[in-house]
Design an enzyme around this catalytic site. Structure first.
Site, short mmCIF file in Angstrom:
data_model
loop_
_atom_site.label_atom_id
_atom_site.label_comp_id
_atom_site.label_asym_id
_atom_site.label_seq_id
_atom_site.Cartn_x
_atom_site.Cartn_y
_atom_site.Cartn_z
N GLY A 214 3.52 -6.67 -3.91
CA GLY A 214 4.78 -7.24 -4.36
C GLY A 214 5.94 -6.66 -3.57
O GLY A 214 5.78 -6.16 -2.46
N ILE A 215 7.11 -6.70 -4.18
CA ILE A 215 8.32 -6.25 -3.50
C ILE A 215 8.93 -5.07 -4.24
O ILE A 215 8.85 -4.99 -5.47
CB ILE A 215 9.32 -7.41 -3.39
CG1 ILE A 215 10.47 -7.05 -2.47
CG2 ILE A 215 9.83 -7.83 -4.76
CD1 ILE A 215 11.34 -8.24 -2.14
N GLY A 216 9.49 -4.11 -3.51
CA GLY A 216 10.16 -2.99 -4.15
C GLY A 216 9.65 -1.65 -3.69
O GLY A 216 8.79 -1.54 -2.79
N ALA A 217 10.15 -0.60 -4.34
CA ALA A 217 9.85 0.77 -3.92
C ALA A 217 8.38 1.13 -4.13
O ALA A 217 7.78 1.84 -3.32
CB ALA A 217 10.75 1.75 -4.67
N ILE A 218 7.78 0.64 -5.22
CA ILE A 218 6.39 1.02 -5.50
C ILE A 218 5.43 0.41 -4.48
O ILE A 218 4.60 1.14 -3.90
CB ILE A 218 5.99 0.65 -6.94
CG1 ILE A 218 6.74 1.56 -7.92
CG2 ILE A 218 4.49 0.76 -7.15
CD1 ILE A 218 6.54 1.22 -9.39
N GLU A 237 1.66 -13.14 -1.02
CA GLU A 237 2.72 -14.15 -1.00
C GLU A 237 3.85 -13.74 -0.06
O GLU A 237 4.52 -14.59 0.52
CB GLU A 237 3.27 -14.41 -2.40
CG GLU A 237 4.00 -13.26 -3.04
CD GLU A 237 4.42 -13.60 -4.47
OE1 GLU A 237 3.74 -14.41 -5.11
OE2 GLU A 237 5.42 -13.04 -4.94
N GLY A 335 4.33 -14.75 -8.25
CA GLY A 335 2.91 -14.86 -7.93
C GLY A 335 2.04 -13.83 -8.63
O GLY A 335 0.86 -13.69 -8.30
#
Length: 432
Positions: A214-218, A237, A335
């Site tokens: 996914g998107i972000g810091a993690i 995605e 997604g």
């Protein structure tokens, strides 16, 4: 006419393009960093000529001025994924939110939400007259294919991506030339908590795995701990800058992938110019519409498929809320469920939900007895496999309610464990 003449005959100004929009039209815009900024700006400037123009998209990276107070007479935003610039409009009732799995959005445009105008952003055409959708294929290409009118912002700074990612100039009704820089998403700050979560996630990644991030810091933190892995693949995605580093280090090769061997498969891109330079004319990267990339029956064909996503809350049954806080819609399903189900359907796949243990600067636990009243369940308890916080890994699949609640409590923040244990003992009539 030859291709150059055909192209020239379609060129108009952004203001002329805005005049093609009529009151009551449903306008679907390119997604995320592929948003056609200049045409939308011209529409805002022409707002007095419109009434009730519906603007439909997922994440918007520009100012989204059509969703600002005072625009209600002219525009109505219908969000398929609420972003930071449109969140207030949805929560205050100036805009709407329509739930939909990401991979099903193209079918939405063919049936429930027919498209009057598709506003897209593409590359300069090649010698054969084909423009690449660049950083935004996803629902953008399917929307253009079923729209009554296609207006394309042709940007000479858009990277040319490959795959099922092209539109011929003969399929474009009007062209607006532009040369603005593609919107960038700067890398997030990664702290100690994200690093701990990333290390736990990476421990579940075997050599030869195919990843969705996914998107972000993690997700970016996960990439930091994969540098010793071998022959990883990407079917996701989207990707951001962290993937580029692992490709350059020889970690991501795609050589173990069972479909699209050796290729990075994505449907849209969000990152900095470094990412855009990397994907430009790069045959390793192939972009396809979202109804292919995010289709769980396609995802499951990847061996060792691993999905890694984030969430807002998890209750003691394992129900996951990722898109709302109570009744407030803060994002969308995107997604997440597409890839959770695709990874679960893969015989050797793993789906991971990763989150910090607390929110509101440590004031609230993200592992809770009950989801906040009104919260939407994004990923149901029957789909959830692994939950990860900075305190460890809870594997829920195959566990009864009592055991999965115990496993979740053990990775909750220590400050909140006593209250969670009280709820556990009350619920299950047993000593923890």
């Amino acid at each position: 006419m030859n291709l150059k003449e055909i192209y020239k005959s379609k060129v108009i100004t952004a203001e002329q393009a805005a005049a093609k929009v009529k009151s009551g039209d449903r306008v679907v815009t390119g997604h995320a960093c592929g948003e056609p900024i200049e045409v939308i700006a011209a529409m805002i400037a022409s707002k007095e000529t419109y009434e009730n123009v519906e603007i439909v998209h997922m994440v918007a990276m520009s100012k989204s001025e059509y969703a600002k107070p005072g625009m209600e007479k002219h525009f109505r935003h219908n969000s398929l994924f609420v972003g930071g610039n449109t969140r207030d409009a949805v929560s205050s009732g100036r805009a709407d939110f329509t739930p939909c799995y990401f991979y099903e959005v193209p079918s939405l445009f063919k049936e429930e939400l027919p498209v009057d105008i598709a506003l897209i952003q593409v590359t300069v055409p090649d010698e054969h007259g084909y423009c690449s959708y660049g950083v935004s294929n996803d629902y953008t290409k399917p929307a253009a294919e079923c729209a009554k009118l296609v207006i394309a912002e042709v940007n000479n700074k858009m990277p040319r991506t490959l795959g099922d990612c092209f539109i011929h100039i003969s399929e474009i009704d009007y062209i607006v030339e532009s040369n603005h820089k593609i919107v960038e998403l700067m890398p997030p700050k990664i702290g100690d908590i994200e690093k701990a979560i990333g290390e736990h996630c990476a421990s579940l990644v075997d050599d030869g795995s195919t990843l969705q991030l996914g998107i972000g810091a993690i997700p970016d933190a996960v990439l930091l701990f994969l540098k010793h892995k071998k022959n990883l693949g990407i079917h996701s995605e989207m990707i951001s800058d962290g993937v580029v580093e692992l490709v350059e280090a020889g970690v991501i090769t795609g050589k173990s992938k069972t479909i699209h061997n050796g290729k990075i498969i994505v449907t849209f891109l969000m990152g900095t110019q470094r990412l855009y330079d990397f994907v430009n004319n790069n045959p390793m990267v192939e972009m396809y519409p979202v109804n292919y990339v995010n289709d769980p029956t396609i995802i499951m064909k990847n061996s060792k498929m691993i999905s890694i996503n984030s969430c807002v809350q998890v209750d003691l049954m394992g129900q996951v809320a990722s898109e709302s806080v109570g009744l407030k819609q803060i994002s969308g399903v995107g997604g997440q469920v597409d890839f959770v189900r695709g990874a679960n359907m893969c015989f050797d796949g793993k789906s991971i939900m990763a989150m910090s243990s607390t929110a509101a600067k440590g004031k609230n636990s993200k592992i809770v007895p009950f989801l906040d009243a009104g919260s939407a369940v994004t990923t149901g308890r029957n789909d959830v496999n692994y939950i990860i916080t900075e305190y460890g890994i809870a594997k829920l699949k195959g566990k009864n309610l009592k055991d999965r609640a115990r496993a979740l409590i053990n990775i909750a923040h220590p400050e909140f464990r006593p209250l969670l244990i009280q709820e556990w003992e009350k619920r299950f009539q047993a000593k923890f």
